[in-house]
Design a protein around this motif. Structure first.
Motif, PDB file in Angstrom:
ATOM      1  N   HIS A  31       0.836  -1.208   0.000  1.00 16.55           N
ATOM      2  CA  HIS A  31       0.000   0.000   0.000  1.00 16.55           C
ATOM      3  C   HIS A  31       0.873   1.261   0.000  1.00 16.55           C
ATOM      4  O   HIS A  31       0.578   2.239  -0.701  1.00 16.55           O
ATOM      5  N   GLY A  32       1.957   1.204   0.785  1.00 13.63           N
ATOM      6  CA  GLY A  32       2.866   2.347   0.832  1.00 13.63           C
ATOM      7  C   GLY A  32       3.516   2.631  -0.511  1.00 13.63           C
ATOM      8  O   GLY A  32       3.640   3.782  -0.930  1.00 13.63           O
ATOM      9  N   LEU A  33       3.916   1.560  -1.188  1.00 11.22           N
ATOM     10  CA  LEU A  33       4.535   1.728  -2.507  1.00 11.22           C
ATOM     11  C   LEU A  33       3.536   2.309  -3.506  1.00 11.22           C
ATOM     12  O   LEU A  33       3.887   3.158  -4.340  1.00 11.22           O
ATOM     13  N   THR A  35       1.015   4.249  -2.715  1.00 18.48           N
ATOM     14  CA  THR A  35       0.817   5.658  -2.344  1.00 18.48           C
ATOM     15  C   THR A  35       1.924   6.528  -2.931  1.00 18.48           C
ATOM     16  O   THR A  35       1.673   7.607  -3.489  1.00 18.48           O
ATOM     17  N   THR A  36       3.160   6.043  -2.785  1.00 23.33           N
ATOM     18  CA  THR A  36       4.290   6.805  -3.320  1.00 23.33           C
ATOM     19  C   THR A  36       4.214   6.915  -4.840  1.00 23.33           C
ATOM     20  O   THR A  36       4.447   7.990  -5.416  1.00 23.33           O
ATOM     21  N   ALA A  39       1.679   9.430  -5.794  1.00 24.95           N
ATOM     22  CA  ALA A  39       2.162  10.798  -5.580  1.00 24.95           C
ATOM     23  C   ALA A  39       3.107  11.243  -6.686  1.00 24.95           C
ATOM     24  O   ALA A  39       3.175  12.431  -7.024  1.00 24.95           O
ATOM     25  N   LEU A  40       3.840  10.266  -7.232  1.00 25.24           N
ATOM     26  CA  LEU A  40       4.801  10.596  -8.282  1.00 25.24           C
ATOM     27  C   LEU A  40       4.196  10.514  -9.683  1.00 25.24           C
ATOM     28  O   LEU A  40       4.872  10.829 -10.672  1.00 25.24           O
TER      29      LEU A  40
END
Lengths: 125, 512
Positions: A31-33, A35-36, A39-40
């Motif tokens: 999930h964190g990956l 999200t990043t 964002a990018l």
């Protein structure tokens, strides 16, 4: 036999805990990956860059259109924009809670060009 | 890159000596030093507001005073630079590299200049005020026009941003956001290295000659016999890296936008891991205290949570003993709480002295307590989906791996869960007695106010993962031998763990 079954039970317990922890942590990492990556992504990136450039533009506009140390009243029906103009006035002008004590009234108006669709309007009350 | 420079030179360099005195040669040192520097710059901002001067001048005074005090203490106590008995150099370097690499993944999002919400209205606004000096800071915080910025919030994140402005000027306002995000990554690094250190729990804090490079057991020989060393350490380092990504995953884009919620939350989680989970030692206690200071100086909820954690740490390190009313023991416990809480409490007193109050408690809510309680419980539960998984792991772990956890000398899981429940109780009470309409308030904040509780549970999972891997690779005969060796070691050398109290080894049994 008792000791052996205890060891087998422990091995199963270790496997259950390690699996549960690894899967849960792994899902969160995934999930964190995501999200990043979001964002990018180009859509988010372009939008955020535009908003930040707009903020920097308003920051410079305040410093070029308002005398240093002047008292200002920020007037905007859209409260995030009101807060942003108040924030960007910090260190330059002195925001006032009411128009009565202000030398200038600041507001952000729609405009082509200027600060990405917004222009700073400065008026004497 | 500019923010990284300020992190290393502006915060890390002044914080390196105090951190070295606390953590010795340990992977946590890399991440603790900037946090220690951030704590000092926050104290400097307090002085700027309460006494006068500029941030840079006050920071110089605080940093020099802190470093002189540490040097004097070091010389007086004849402290050596001996490493504490943690992982070897090789594993320390691997841990730092993995944690840095993992933290770099979410930090990559800093390439996009995101800022918004509280990142603007609170943290950047306050950073500009702090940068402006005493008069600007005092008059702006008291200015009613800035009431939206929650002027009573502590100044650690704004002070770090203002320090970056002092280095590079106001040409790039996003520097303040970058500083907050980098400090959050450092906090996650402290948590991650704590999880990695748990793999050497049995030798934590001991003398280097007594199993400094062992696994979870008390000796290298044992570790080699058990075969648990390499897989356990590999799992611990992987879990340490994972928690760095998890922290940013839990907080979403808010943290990249300059919100300070993740910063206080991970600092508080660091205090729990080092103070309530890892084996008792002066070093672990010092790291926990620095983390608690950072949490208490970052946000108001950080202060209340940090105080609750400090109380638990005090009770763990100074357990209740007979006679229960012994004045000296209570004085020690009070000092364990008051000393690290002092900077945060000083801020709370200062803002009230100059007439600043929290906007959330100005008015009472017309909603019934039942309505507020129901909405709050539902709102918080929606963000604690990991809790049932961790609870199940806790039960299975306590059933099958209790002895392994004791052998690793890790704290009773009840300490961590008490901190978790305590933080949720504080949060619940805040939502109950606050003034804003509850549904709107929860929608705007509960995803951020529960970050501490979420990251703490993920960290607990990571700890159990390390214990499980170690347990899976430990043979029964070596396990029994370990228990005997641990008991013999403790009996033969009561100072082995180098804790603050000479009799803590005796008390350790009660701790569990």
């Amino acid at each position: 036999m008792g000791e052996r079954s205890r060891q087998v039970g422990k091995r199963i317990g270790c496997a259950v805990i390690a699996s549960a922890a690894a899967v849960t942590l792994g899902l969160s990492v995934h999930h964190g990956l995501q999200t990043t990556a979001a964002a990018l992504g180009p859509a988010m990136s372009d939008r955020q860059t535009t908003l930040f450039r707009q903020e920097e533009c308003l920051y410079q506009a305040i410093r070029s259109m308002v005398p240093k140390g002047a008292t200002v009243y920020v007037d905007s029906p859209y409260w995030p924009l009101m807060q942003k103009l108040t924030e960007l006035s910090t260190l330059w002008a002195v925001p006032q809670p009411s128009l009565a004590t202000a030398q200038y009234k600041l507001s952000a108006v729609s405009a082509h060009g200027d600060c990405s669709g917004i222009a700073l309007e400065v008026r004497r009350p | 890159m500019k923010a990284l420079f300020v992190l290393v030179v502006g915060l890390g360099a002044p914080g390196i000596l105090p951190s070295l005195a606390v953590a010795r040669r340990s992977p946590v040192l890399v991440f603790l030093a900037p946090l220690a520097g951030a704590g000092m710059v926050a104290v400097a901002a307090e002085i700027e507001l309460g006494v006068g001067g500029s941030l840079v001048a006050d920071y110089a005074v605080v940093a020099v005073a802190a470093n002189l005090a540490v040097t004097a203490w070091w010389l007086a106590a004849r402290r050596s630079l001996r490493p504490w008995a943690g992982p070897s150099w090789g594993w320390s370097i691997v841990t730092v590299v993995v944690v840095l690499a993992a933290a770099a993944v979410p930090l990559d999002a800093l390439r996009v200049p995101m800022i918004g919400g509280d990142g603007n209205s609170i943290w950047l606004t306050h950073a500009l005020m702090v940068y402006g000096g005493h008069h600007e800071l005092l008059t702006d915080l008291q200015n009613v026009a800035y009431r939206f910025s929650n002027p009573d919030y502590p100044l650690l994140a704004p002070a770090a941003g203002a320090l970056a402005f002092a280095f590079f000027g106001l040409g790039n306002l996003h520097l303040a956001v970058d500083m907050t995000v980098l400090l959050s990554a450092c906090g996650l690094g402290v948590v991650g290295t704590g999880i990695a250190v748990a793999a050497s729990g049995g030798s934590q804090g001991g003398r280097p000659s007594q199993g400094g490079s062992g696994g979870m057991g008390p000796s290298r020989k044992r570790s080699q016999q058990s075969g648990g060393r390499q897989p356990t350490r590999a799992a611990a380092v992987a879990a340490a890296g994972a928690i760095c990504v998890v922290g940013f995953a839990v907080s979403g884009v808010f943290e990249i936008q300059g919100y300070a919620d993740l910063l206080w939350a991970v600092a508080a989680v660091g205090a729990v891991i080092w103070g309530l989970v890892l084996p008792q030692s002066a070093q672990a206690l010092g790291v926990a205290w620095i983390c608690a200071v950072v949490a208490s100086l970052t946000k108001n909820e950080g202060l209340t949570t940090a105080i609750a954690i400090l109380v638990l740490i005090a009770l763990r390190y100074r357990p209740l003993t007979r006679p229960v009313l012994a004045a000296r023991r209570w004085a020690e416990r009070a000092a364990f709480v008051a000393v690290p809480a002092l900077p945060g409490l000083a801020w709370a007193g200062l803002v009230r002295l100059i007439g600043l109050h929290d906007a959330f408690f100005r008015a009472t809510s017309p909603e019934s307590p039942v309505t507020r309680a129901g909405a709050t419980v539902a709102g918080m539960a929606a963000h604690l989906a990991v809790a049932p998984v961790d609870l199940a792991v806790l039960l299975v772990g306590c059933w099958f791996l209790r002895r392994d956890r004791e052998r690793a000398r890790l704290g009773n899981p009840a300490w961590l869960w008490a901190a978790w429940l305590g933080s949720l109780a504080i949060l619940f009470a805040t939502y109950m007695i606050g003034g804003p309409e509850i549904h709107g308030w929860l929608t705007a904040s509960v995803n951020r106010t529960t970050i501490f509780a979420q990251v703490l549970l993920y960290a607990d999972l990571a700890i159990w993962l390390v214990i499980a891997v170690d347990g899976a690779f430990t043979r029964a005969d070596s396990e029994q031998r370990d228990v005997g060796q641990s008991a013999a070691s403790v009996a033969s050398n009561p100072r082995r763990t180098e804790t603050l109290t000479p009799n803590v080894d005796k008390l350790r049994t009660r701790d569990r």
